[in-house]
Scaffold this active site. Structure first.
Site, PDB file in Angstrom:
ATOM      1  CG  ASP A  20      67.441 -84.055  28.337  1.00 31.62           C
ATOM      2  OD1 ASP A  20      66.976 -83.946  29.472  1.00 31.62           O
ATOM      3  OD2 ASP A  20      66.799 -83.739  27.309  1.00 31.62           O
ATOM      4  CG  ASP A  92      61.979 -80.015  29.420  1.00 38.36           C
ATOM      5  OD1 ASP A  92      61.779 -81.217  29.227  1.00 38.36           O
ATOM      6  OD2 ASP A  92      61.770 -79.144  28.553  1.00 38.36           O
ATOM      7  CG  HIS A 135      60.688 -73.233  35.239  1.00 42.26           C
ATOM      8  ND1 HIS A 135      59.609 -72.563  34.693  1.00 42.26           N
ATOM      9  CD2 HIS A 135      61.765 -72.875  34.487  1.00 42.26           C
ATOM     10  CE1 HIS A 135      60.003 -71.867  33.638  1.00 42.26           C
ATOM     11  NE2 HIS A 135      61.300 -72.018  33.496  1.00 42.26           N
ATOM     12  CG  ASP A 172      63.418 -66.766  32.336  1.00 46.52           C
ATOM     13  OD1 ASP A 172      64.597 -67.046  32.579  1.00 46.52           O
ATOM     14  OD2 ASP A 172      62.683 -67.432  31.576  1.00 46.52           O
ATOM     15  CG  HIS A 174      61.281 -70.347  29.719  1.00 48.47           C
ATOM     16  ND1 HIS A 174      62.582 -69.914  29.547  1.00 48.47           N
ATOM     17  CD2 HIS A 174      61.035 -71.212  28.718  1.00 48.47           C
ATOM     18  CE1 HIS A 174      63.101 -70.508  28.477  1.00 48.47           C
ATOM     19  NE2 HIS A 174      62.182 -71.301  27.946  1.00 48.47           N
ATOM     20  CG  ASP A 265      65.251 -67.073  29.092  1.00 50.62           C
ATOM     21  OD1 ASP A 265      65.099 -68.186  29.604  1.00 50.62           O
ATOM     22  OD2 ASP A 265      64.718 -66.038  29.554  1.00 50.62           O
ATOM     23  CE1 TYR A 305      67.548 -70.463  28.940  1.00 44.16           C
ATOM     24  CE2 TYR A 305      69.396 -71.732  29.780  1.00 44.16           C
ATOM     25  CZ  TYR A 305      68.120 -71.232  29.938  1.00 44.16           C
ATOM     26  OH  TYR A 305      67.424 -71.477  31.087  1.00 44.16           O
TER      27      TYR A 305
END
Ligand SMILES: NCCCNCCCCCC(O)(O)C(F)(F)F
Ligand SMILES: [Zn+2]
Length: 663
Positions: A20, A92, A135, A172, A174, A265, A305
């Site tokens: 994935d 995701d 999330h 973060d 995101h 990230d 990451y």
């Protein structure tokens, strides 16, 4: 009090079991490299190790639905096919037979951290966890997240400790939509997030991630989104948003607890963020939050990451939590155009909810939220073209500088008949000043301060400054008969020892013959005096109608002007002068000392007059790194002060880019 560190290698024991592309970056090594970097640098030994634990069902149900929890409970017994099938209903994210166990440990670790801080066992701390949380939603997993660790921690803190107001800062890259949905109608939880957005073209591609999502119903104003519409954001952009958006609102909110969705990230080299801020920026972001809520700060790992910048960023964060000196940030050149637009939009969206943003300018002409329609194609083309040069694998950045703790934290130079505050090291050893310097002092200083004992005082002062510069002492407190005379002397003493001195003058000053044009000294004076006509690039008077006793006006000047200037000027020494009769409130004074520690590796020299020695105790406490007491409820700053500050910023932003908040 110490810093808690939560880590359990059990949380490394799950991974992606099928192909994935969206999920392959979320690997167990994220946790191991972070923890091992802390061990290798000796930072883990300096922390208080707190064990992880599993969150209970009732704790998980503070945020998630029973249906969702029951469904996740079944995953340990699923076959690979069932797990793939189960995963398909979410976005995701992936499941694994051990991820439910790890998700309970991740949430439980956040709760252990809240317990350690709220019971006073530690001052602050960090939990290194996976799976991340911000999330995940009431009834769904999303974006590598299973349970919303930080949202659960916020609800838990309110329920168990009666915490009234929780600030959640999500750095973060995101948008933590799960957190936003959880608290958007809740005025007791202020959620701040910046995130890569690119006009809704970046994951999770939500319209509600834009700056105009300010919360709803009674939570209106308590949700602050700052979208990054371009990649490549740098340290300047991040600091500008902290100074001009987050911190004024956070101080007005006056939280009892600060939770950080600490995703890294947003650092350089990360394939998701594609930003250019260096790992040492997290030392400053952490520091800027550490004087809120009496220092009660819980950081919980989210994303990150690039295993190199992740490990470095984690170490920078932990070192600041431990109270180590901050690294100097070099060549901050102000926010980029896109960041200014985002900043201006966020400020104007919130100006009706937060009195510190009341004087924010109107949104930019090109309202950026509608831009994404017509820009999609051209953005797409640009993105294709720019892809190669922006590739994050190619990114290199310098190793963060070492942050050495001086052997002595705080020195003092006091009249012999004044007792030295606890914790300060009195400088008595004073070498005789070179005769040449003495004569220089004599003709320089206007008063007889340089007579017999004056020379002794100044030779001790000289010794103190030498030790600051040599990093043998971090900061110092000096009590003198006459601060005005002493200021000039300090300038002489420092002129050949340091390149740039930031002088912060609190309270009014008769005449300040202190100004230089060569940039070796930058003077920012906060007082009730309107010395507008004397203003120059390196002498910046800030006038507060009601004087320094007006804490609201004071804090607005600190965030709107002093901090951005200080970051851009990047001094090697900070001279904080408290003029007699300034009227500054002690808690504000301590907050100021705490915040100024972010400059010059913490080399702050506080100059006070002997007749103000009643404030020595609180000054010493702040210099020793104790968190400043929260500022009591701040009333709205006086309109004329807010207006004057806005105008001053507009006039100065040609010289000082970090003051820009309007495009
Ligand atoms: N290029 C691959 C697309 C990836 N799309 C999903 C990104 C999820 C980000 C998760 C995170 O970093 O926000 C968290 F903190 F939760 F871990
Ligand atoms: Zn992320």
């Amino acid at each position: 009090m110490g810093t808690a560190l939560l880590y359990d290698e059990e949380m490394t024991k799950y991974k992606l079991l099928w192909v994935d592309p969206a999920c392959k970056i979320e690997v167990p090594e994220r946790l191991t490299v972070s923890y091992e970097a802390l061990v290798r640098s000796g930072l883990s030994d300096r922390c208080i190790s707190v064990p992880a634990r599993e969150a209970s069902d009732s704790e998980i149900l503070l945020v998630h639905s029973e249906a969702y929890l029951e469904a996740v409970k079944k995953t340990p017994y699923m076959t690979l096919e069932d797990l793939k099938e189960f995963t398909l209903q979410f976005g995701d994210v992936y499941f694994h037979p051990n991820i439910y166990h790890c998700a309970k440990l991740a949430s439980g670790s956040a709760l252990q951290l809240v317990d350690s801080v709220m019971t006073g066992k530690v001052r602050n701390g960090i939990a290194l966890v996976r799976p991340p949380g911000h999330h995940s939603m009431h009834g769904a997993a999303n974006g590598f997240c299973v349970f919303n660790n930080v949202a659960i921690a916020a609800r838990y803190a309110k329920q168990k400790y009666g915490v009234k107001r929780v600030l959640i800062v999500d750095w973060d890259i995101h948008h933590g939509q799960g957190v936003q949905y959880c608290f958007e109608d809740d005025p007791s939880v202020l959620y701040f997030s910046w995130h890569r957005y690119e006009h809704q073209n970046f994951w999770p591609n939500l319209r509600e991630s834009d700056y105009d999502s300010v919360g709803k119903e009674s939570g209106t104003g308590f949700n602050v989104n700052v979208p990054w519409n371009k990649v490549g954001m740098e340290n300047s952009d991040y600091l500008s948003v902290f100074c001009h958006v987050l911190l004024p609102v956070a101080y007005e909110f006056c939280p009892d607890l600060v939770l950080v969705c600490a995703g890294f990230d947003s650092a350089i080299g990360d394939p998701e963020g594609e930003m250019c801020a260096t790992p040492d920026i997290f030392a400053h972001l952490t520091h800027l939050l550490m004087n809120l809520a009496g220092g009660k700060l819980c950081a919980v790992l989210e994303g990150g990451y690039n295993l190199t910048s992740l490990a470095q960023s984690v170490c920078q964060t932990v070192q600041t939590l431990l109270g180590d000196p901050l690294p100097q940030l070099a060549n901050l050149r102000g926010p980029c155009k896109s960041a200014i637009e985002s900043l201006q939009c966020a400020r104007s969206a919130h100006r009706r909810y937060w009195s510190f943003l009341k004087h924010a300018a109107d949104p930019p002409m090109t309202d950026i939220s509608t831009k994404h329609i017509k820009s999609t194609m051209e953005e797409e083309e640009k993105r294709e073209m720019a892809e190669e040069e922006r590739c994050t694998e190619g990114k290199v950045w310098p190793e963060p500088p070492e942050r050495l703790c001086p052997p002595v934290c705080s020195g003092s130079v006091l009249p012999d008949d004044v007792a030295c505050p606890d914790g300060l090291k009195r400088l008595s050893s004073s070498k005789d000043l070179e005769p040449l310097l003495v004569s220089k002092l004599k003709n320089r200083s206007r008063t007889a301060a340089v007579d017999g004992d004056g020379v002794t005082t100044f030779s001790r002062l000289y010794t103190l400054i030498e030790k600051l510069v040599a990093n043998e002492i971090r900061n110092g407190l000096v009590l003198v008969p006459d601060v005005t005379a002493a200021m000039c002397v300090v300038q002489d003493l420092t002129s050949d020892l340091v390149k740039r001195v930031l002088v912060v003058c609190v309270g009014k000053e008769k005449e300040l013959d202190y100004v230089t044009t060569d940039g070796k000294v930058l003077v920012v004076q906060i007082s009730s005096e309107d010395n507008e006509e004397q203003r120059s690039k390196y002498y910046i008077p800030v006038c507060l109608k009601k004087g320094c006793s007006d804490t609201s006006g004071f804090i607005q000047a600190v965030f709107g002007l002093l901090l951005p200037l200080g970051y851009e000027y990047n001094p090697d020494l900070v001279l904080l002068v408290r003029m007699p009769g300034s009227g500054v409130v002690d808690s504000m004074w301590q907050q100021l000392i705490g915040l100024l520690q972010g400059f010059a590796k913490g080399h702050t020299l506080v100059l006070m007059q002997v007749n103000e020695k009643a404030s020595m105790g609180s000054t010493a406490s702040a210099l020793l790194g104790h968190p400043a007491p929260p500022l009591q409820e701040l009333q709205t700053p006086f309109p004329e002060d807010g207006d004057a500050l806005e105008r001053l910023r507009e006039r100065l932003q040609a010289d000082w880019k970090m003051l820009q908040t309007t495009s």
